[in-house]
Design a protein around this motif. Structure first.
Motif, PDB file in Angstrom:
ATOM      1  N   TYR A  94      -7.856  43.957  17.318  1.00 17.63           N
ATOM      2  CA  TYR A  94      -6.909  45.271  17.358  1.00 17.63           C
ATOM      3  C   TYR A  94      -5.504  44.894  16.703  1.00 17.63           C
ATOM      4  N   GLN A  95      -4.930  43.789  17.381  1.00 19.68           N
ATOM      5  CA  GLN A  95      -3.478  43.407  16.551  1.00 19.68           C
ATOM      6  C   GLN A  95      -3.515  43.226  14.841  1.00 19.68           C
ATOM      7  N   LEU A  96      -4.795  43.031  14.603  1.00 19.26           N
ATOM      8  CA  LEU A  96      -4.883  42.694  13.168  1.00 19.26           C
ATOM      9  C   LEU A  96      -4.812  43.868  12.413  1.00 19.26           C
ATOM     10  N   LEU A  97      -5.006  45.078  12.789  1.00 14.68           N
ATOM     11  CA  LEU A  97      -5.095  46.450  12.056  1.00 14.68           C
ATOM     12  C   LEU A  97      -3.618  46.901  11.942  1.00 14.68           C
ATOM     13  N   GLY A  98      -2.667  46.039  12.435  1.00 17.60           N
ATOM     14  CA  GLY A  98      -1.213  46.715  12.601  1.00 17.60           C
ATOM     15  C   GLY A  98      -0.474  45.921  11.253  1.00 17.60           C
ATOM     16  N   GLU A  99       0.959  46.235  11.479  1.00 14.66           N
ATOM     17  CA  GLU A  99       1.792  45.549  10.279  1.00 14.66           C
ATOM     18  C   GLU A  99       2.230  44.070  10.369  1.00 14.66           C
ATOM     19  N   TYR A 100       2.187  43.415  11.685  1.00 10.03           N
ATOM     20  CA  TYR A 100       2.719  42.120  11.700  1.00 10.03           C
ATOM     21  C   TYR A 100       2.608  41.840  13.451  1.00 10.03           C
ATOM     22  N   GLY A 113      -1.381  46.130   7.866  1.00  8.40           N
ATOM     23  CA  GLY A 113      -0.791  47.077   7.565  1.00  8.40           C
ATOM     24  C   GLY A 113      -1.546  48.262   7.630  1.00  8.40           C
ATOM     25  N   ALA A 114      -2.983  48.254   8.158  1.00  9.50           N
ATOM     26  CA  ALA A 114      -3.827  49.338   7.838  1.00  9.50           C
ATOM     27  C   ALA A 114      -3.361  50.478   8.702  1.00  9.50           C
ATOM     28  N   LEU A 115      -2.771  50.291  10.062  1.00 14.46           N
ATOM     29  CA  LEU A 115      -2.204  51.257  10.742  1.00 14.46           C
ATOM     30  C   LEU A 115      -0.667  51.018  11.108  1.00 14.46           C
ATOM     31  N   PRO A 116       0.175  52.103  11.523  1.00  8.25           N
ATOM     32  CA  PRO A 116       1.527  51.807  11.721  1.00  8.25           C
ATOM     33  C   PRO A 116       1.903  51.336  13.131  1.00  8.25           C
TER      34      PRO A 116
END
Length: 231
Positions: A94-100, A113-116
């Motif tokens: 889940y965390q991987l889909l975020g920015e950092y 960075g796939a999701l904000p």
């Protein structure tokens, strides 16, 4: 009908029986007359087309081990997410889909960075059984994470915490849902404990509004008992 499930990083990201989510989906599909093909995709391999993409959880060292590779896959992941393909991502996945991910020592790991949204490490570990409400019923699971995830106002949480910590132990949110992408901190594995959530994911991956009923008497009894125990 054959259904294609892609398991991303099965060797690196598979904590707390997360691969049991795939077993659950495969069995529930089989009971409804569908055959499922599970394709493992590891470091250095491209993501093929799929009906469901699954990403399990991992600790910081596994996240760091795949960091360069996941950034190479970022464009493809973003494409599938925004196209509306069905994706289930657990904890580290889940965390991987975020920015950092900003670690507790201050170092920053750039992600897809796939999701904000973004995640910050904390010294306090959020661990225990969790229950949260969703549009698909109450969900029960087990969480164990030190990362605190903060969603942009432009995306919605998967649910609202009834018991446990959720995204950050501050705003009562749990997970994320965007189009047909589901992210959650709930391990367990989560789907066998929550047949309604499993079926919602199956409906989306099949592109149908309803499913043939199957015998869920024991699954629903287990689900209800766990909700009562933890709340």
């Amino acid at each position: 009908m054959a259904v294609k499930i892609v398991h991303l990083y099965p060797d690196e990201l598979n904590l707390y029986g997360d691969s049991g989510n795939i077993a659950c989906i495969v069995k529930r599909l089989y009971l409804r007359g569908y055959n499922a093909e599970v394709v493992n995709v590891g470091v250095g391999e491209n993501i093929p087309s799929f009906d469901l993409l699954f990403i399990g959880g991992g600790q910081d060292r596994e996240m760091m081990a795949i960091n360069k590779d996941i950034k190479r896959k970022a464009e493809a992941l973003s494409y599938y997410i925004h196209k509306g393909n069905t994706i289930l991502a657990i904890c580290g996945g889940y965390q991987l889909l975020g920015e950092y991910y900003k670690m507790s020592n201050g170092s920053v790991m750039e992600l897809t960075g796939a999701l904000p949204f973004f995640t910050e490490g904390s010294r306090h570990r959020m661990i225990g059984n969790t229950v949260f409400s969703t549009p698909f019923g109450n969900v029960v699971g087990f969480e164990n994470h030190s990362g605190k995830t903060y969603l942009s106002k432009d995306i919605a949480p998967l649910g609202r915490i009834i018991k446990g910590f959720g995204n950050n132990a501050e705003d009562k949110t749990e997970g994320v849902i965007f189009k047909n992408t589901f992210g959650t901190y709930a391990h367990g594995p989560v789907l066998p404990k929550n047949p309604s959530l499993a079926d919602e994911i199956i409906k989306r991956m099949l592109g149908v509004d309803s499913l043939i009923n199957i015998d869920d008497e024991l699954e629903n009894k287990c689900h209800r008992q766990l909700i009562l125990r933890y709340t």
